[in-house]
Design a protein around this motif. Structure first.
Motif, short mmCIF file in Angstrom:
data_model
loop_
_atom_site.label_atom_id
_atom_site.label_comp_id
_atom_site.label_asym_id
_atom_site.label_seq_id
_atom_site.Cartn_x
_atom_site.Cartn_y
_atom_site.Cartn_z
N ALA A 31 36.81 2.58 25.03
CA ALA A 31 37.46 2.61 23.87
C ALA A 31 38.86 2.16 23.91
O ALA A 31 39.49 1.71 23.00
CB ALA A 31 37.65 4.15 23.45
N LEU A 32 39.27 2.15 25.27
CA LEU A 32 40.83 1.67 25.20
C LEU A 32 40.95 0.15 25.60
O LEU A 32 40.00 -0.16 26.87
CB LEU A 32 41.67 2.22 26.20
CG LEU A 32 42.22 3.67 25.68
CD1 LEU A 32 42.95 4.51 26.77
CD2 LEU A 32 43.07 3.56 24.51
N ALA A 97 52.01 12.36 15.96
CA ALA A 97 51.33 11.43 15.03
C ALA A 97 50.54 10.31 15.59
O ALA A 97 49.46 10.19 15.10
CB ALA A 97 52.30 10.76 14.17
N ALA A 98 51.02 9.73 16.77
CA ALA A 98 50.51 8.67 17.32
C ALA A 98 49.10 9.15 18.28
O ALA A 98 48.31 8.41 18.00
CB ALA A 98 51.40 8.05 18.43
N CYS A 99 49.26 10.19 18.91
CA CYS A 99 48.08 10.88 19.32
C CYS A 99 47.11 11.39 18.48
O CYS A 99 45.91 11.35 18.79
CB CYS A 99 48.35 12.14 20.11
SG CYS A 99 49.50 11.56 21.72
N VAL A 100 47.37 11.83 17.30
CA VAL A 100 46.34 11.93 16.10
C VAL A 100 45.68 10.64 15.83
O VAL A 100 44.31 10.57 15.70
CB VAL A 100 47.16 12.65 14.89
CG1 VAL A 100 45.83 12.56 13.69
CG2 VAL A 100 47.53 13.89 15.04
N VAL A 101 46.36 9.68 15.45
CA VAL A 101 45.75 8.19 15.22
C VAL A 101 44.94 7.97 16.45
O VAL A 101 43.75 7.16 16.12
CB VAL A 101 46.57 7.45 14.96
CG1 VAL A 101 46.20 5.99 14.74
CG2 VAL A 101 47.49 7.97 13.60
N MET A 102 45.46 7.79 17.73
CA MET A 102 44.60 7.55 18.98
C MET A 102 43.60 8.18 18.96
O MET A 102 42.30 7.77 19.13
CB MET A 102 45.68 7.92 19.91
CG MET A 102 44.97 7.13 21.43
SD MET A 102 44.55 5.46 21.54
CE MET A 102 46.23 4.99 22.47
N GLY A 103 43.24 9.51 18.81
CA GLY A 103 42.52 10.53 19.03
C GLY A 103 41.19 9.98 17.90
O GLY A 103 39.97 9.90 18.18
N MET A 104 41.58 9.66 16.69
CA MET A 104 40.74 9.18 15.75
C MET A 104 39.96 8.01 16.08
O MET A 104 38.78 7.78 15.84
CB MET A 104 41.37 9.06 14.35
CG MET A 104 42.06 10.45 13.80
SD MET A 104 42.88 10.10 12.21
CE MET A 104 41.50 9.54 11.13
N SER A 185 51.30 16.82 22.06
CA SER A 185 50.64 15.59 21.81
C SER A 185 49.15 15.72 22.03
O SER A 185 48.38 14.95 21.58
CB SER A 185 51.31 14.81 23.15
OG SER A 185 52.68 14.50 22.91
N VAL A 186 48.72 16.55 22.94
CA VAL A 186 47.45 16.78 23.51
C VAL A 186 46.70 17.39 22.39
O VAL A 186 45.61 17.04 21.97
CB VAL A 186 47.20 17.86 24.82
CG1 VAL A 186 45.92 18.18 24.81
CG2 VAL A 186 47.80 16.98 25.96
N ALA A 187 47.23 18.29 21.58
CA ALA A 187 46.90 18.94 20.31
C ALA A 187 46.72 17.83 19.33
O ALA A 187 45.58 17.90 18.60
CB ALA A 187 47.52 20.04 19.82
N GLY A 188 47.54 17.01 19.21
CA GLY A 188 47.20 15.74 18.15
C GLY A 188 46.13 14.97 18.47
O GLY A 188 45.50 14.51 17.63
N VAL A 335 45.37 10.05 26.82
CA VAL A 335 43.89 9.57 26.64
C VAL A 335 43.44 9.31 28.35
O VAL A 335 42.53 10.05 28.81
CB VAL A 335 43.75 8.27 26.19
CG1 VAL A 335 42.35 7.75 26.50
CG2 VAL A 335 43.82 8.61 24.55
N GLU A 336 44.50 9.00 29.16
CA GLU A 336 44.23 8.85 30.34
C GLU A 336 44.03 10.14 31.11
O GLU A 336 43.03 10.34 32.13
CB GLU A 336 45.18 7.79 31.16
CG GLU A 336 45.08 6.59 30.68
CD GLU A 336 46.49 5.66 31.15
OE1 GLU A 336 46.31 4.54 31.24
OE2 GLU A 336 47.39 6.22 31.50
N LEU A 337 44.92 11.19 30.92
CA LEU A 337 44.81 12.53 31.43
C LEU A 337 43.35 12.80 31.29
O LEU A 337 42.78 13.71 32.32
CB LEU A 337 45.96 13.37 30.78
CG LEU A 337 47.33 13.18 30.98
CD1 LEU A 337 48.13 14.24 30.31
CD2 LEU A 337 47.52 13.24 32.65
N PHE A 338 42.94 12.67 30.05
CA PHE A 338 41.37 13.07 29.74
C PHE A 338 40.50 12.41 30.38
O PHE A 338 39.24 13.00 30.52
CB PHE A 338 41.18 13.38 28.22
CG PHE A 338 41.84 14.47 27.71
CD1 PHE A 338 41.27 16.08 27.75
CD2 PHE A 338 43.13 14.45 27.07
CE1 PHE A 338 42.13 16.97 26.93
CE2 PHE A 338 43.76 15.40 26.44
CZ PHE A 338 43.14 16.67 26.58
#
Length: 379
Positions: A31-32, A97-104, A185-188, A335-338
């Motif tokens: 994905a990245l 906000a950035a992590c929410v968009v990234m997660g999507m 950030s993780v929650a987002g 993302v890399e942490l996960f």
């Protein structure tokens, strides 16, 4: 139940869990676009990723465009949420906000079915996707600003000082910032993934023609916005908003440097994203130097900072928020942490924060304790 049967079922369960994690890690890696290299919980790591072709001009211009809107979103969220009495304010909102968009975008699948695997190798190769994840999300979130906030709270160097009961309470403040920033950030990131789990089956896939239009529209939008920014910088010589223009001027180059560092270095070590780590560390180093120039006293007896000219201060703030903010990222970091094994995930996360904080202490801290800090002339 016989012990042999129990042992067999336990072994099957472990293999199933390992396979599930491998599939999840592999999907995060695909994905990245930054060349993220992840591994599974099993002892066997993934082989080194294949060499990818150089990014096209369309991809570069999409990153360029995403970085412009990412830095504007970050600065806007910081200004909007920073006020007296706020419970949480500043860059934490931008990182969330950035992590929410990234997660999507990482979790989205259906919307890319029309081009992934056919027109492009995978969704991570779509220029528009790269522009949003690497350009917008990577720039909207800022690892260096987050680390500087840890130092400012630990050393109590903000312009509005609070009286801690003892100096040791700075340790509690540093831990509070670290835990709060990473947790939010993780929650987002999880919120974004959960939203897509609900929405993804209900959205149509993009056709190749639509993706083609999005790719080129973002290119032209980014070029137009950058030209307007340069014109305004050259014709409007007043106003505190000039630091915003300098942020836009420098942000795309920071995002592109992070992109190329990640593409070049992230596959070197299986369990440690060297490229992202290098970008975040370099950004912290540069931010520390720029902070000393903008806020460091010119001498122990002077109240003026080293950069005492208003235009020089605007340039430094533009480098802080633009170049350093875009060079470093929290969204890709999360993302890399996960995507890493549990041990390496904690190792990577702790090392990244610890190295960045040590840089701030050595550069900003040493100057503060020997000469002193003051307010920037343009703040």
């Amino acid at each position: 139940m016989p012990s042999t049967e129990l042992s067999r079922r336990s072994s099957e369960l472990r293999r199933a869990e390992t396979h599930l994690h491998e599939l999840e890690a592999e999907s995060l890696g695909d994905a990245l676009p930054e060349g993220l290299h992840v591994s599974s919980e099993s002892e066997k790591s993934y082989p080194a990723p294949k060499k990818v072709p150089l990014p096209t001009l369309i991809t570069i211009l999409n990153i360029f465009n995403g970085a412009i809107w990412g830095v504007l979103a970050r600065r806007g969220l910081i200004d909007l949420t920073t006020y007296d009495g706020s419970f949480l304010g500043g860059v934490i909102w931008a990182n969330f906000a950035a992590c929410v968009v990234m997660g999507m975008f990482v979790a989205s699948e259906t919307v890319w079915e029309g081009v992934a695997g056919t027109v492009y190798a995978n969704k991570g190769a779509v220029p528009f996707y790269v522009g949003v994840t690497t350009g917008f999300c990577g720039t909207c979130s800022s690892f260096s600003t987050f680390v500087l906030e840890i130092f400012n709270k630990a050393a109590n160097t903000l312009t509005t000082h609070y009286k801690y009961p003892t100096a040791g309470y700075g340790v509690m403040e540093a831990m509070a910032v670290t835990i709060g920033q990473i947790s939010v950030s993780v929650a987002g990131f999880h919120l974004g993934r959960h939203l897509v789990e609900v929405l993804d089956p209900r959205v149509p896939s993009l056709s190749p023609k639509t993706v083609h239009v999005l790719n080129y529209a973002c290119c032209f939008l980014g070029i137009a916005a950058y030209i307007v920014d340069i014109v305004l910088l050259g014709t409007q010589n007043y106003g505190t908003w000039r630091s915003w223009l300098f942020s836009v001027l420098f942000a795309p180059w920071g995002a592109l440097l992070r992109f190329f560092l990640s593409k070049k270095l992230n596959g070197i070590i299986n369990d440690f994203p060297v490229g992202t780590f290098t970008a975040n560390t370099l950004g912290c180093l540069l931010l520390a130097v720029f902070t000393v120039l903008a806020r460091g006293r010119s001498s122990q007896s002077s109240k003026l900072p080293i950069a005492s000219h208003i235009n020089g201060c605007h340039v430094l703030l533009g480098l802080d928020d633009g170049f350093c903010g875009a060079l470093t990222t929290v969204s890709t970091f999360v993302v890399e942490l996960f995507g890493l094994k549990t041990f390496w995930s904690y190792t990577y996360g702790f090392t990244s924060v610890a190295v960045g904080f040590c840089i701030m202490v050595l550069i900003v801290g040493s100057y503060n304790w020997t000469v002193g800090l003051t307010s920037a002339v343009c703040q």
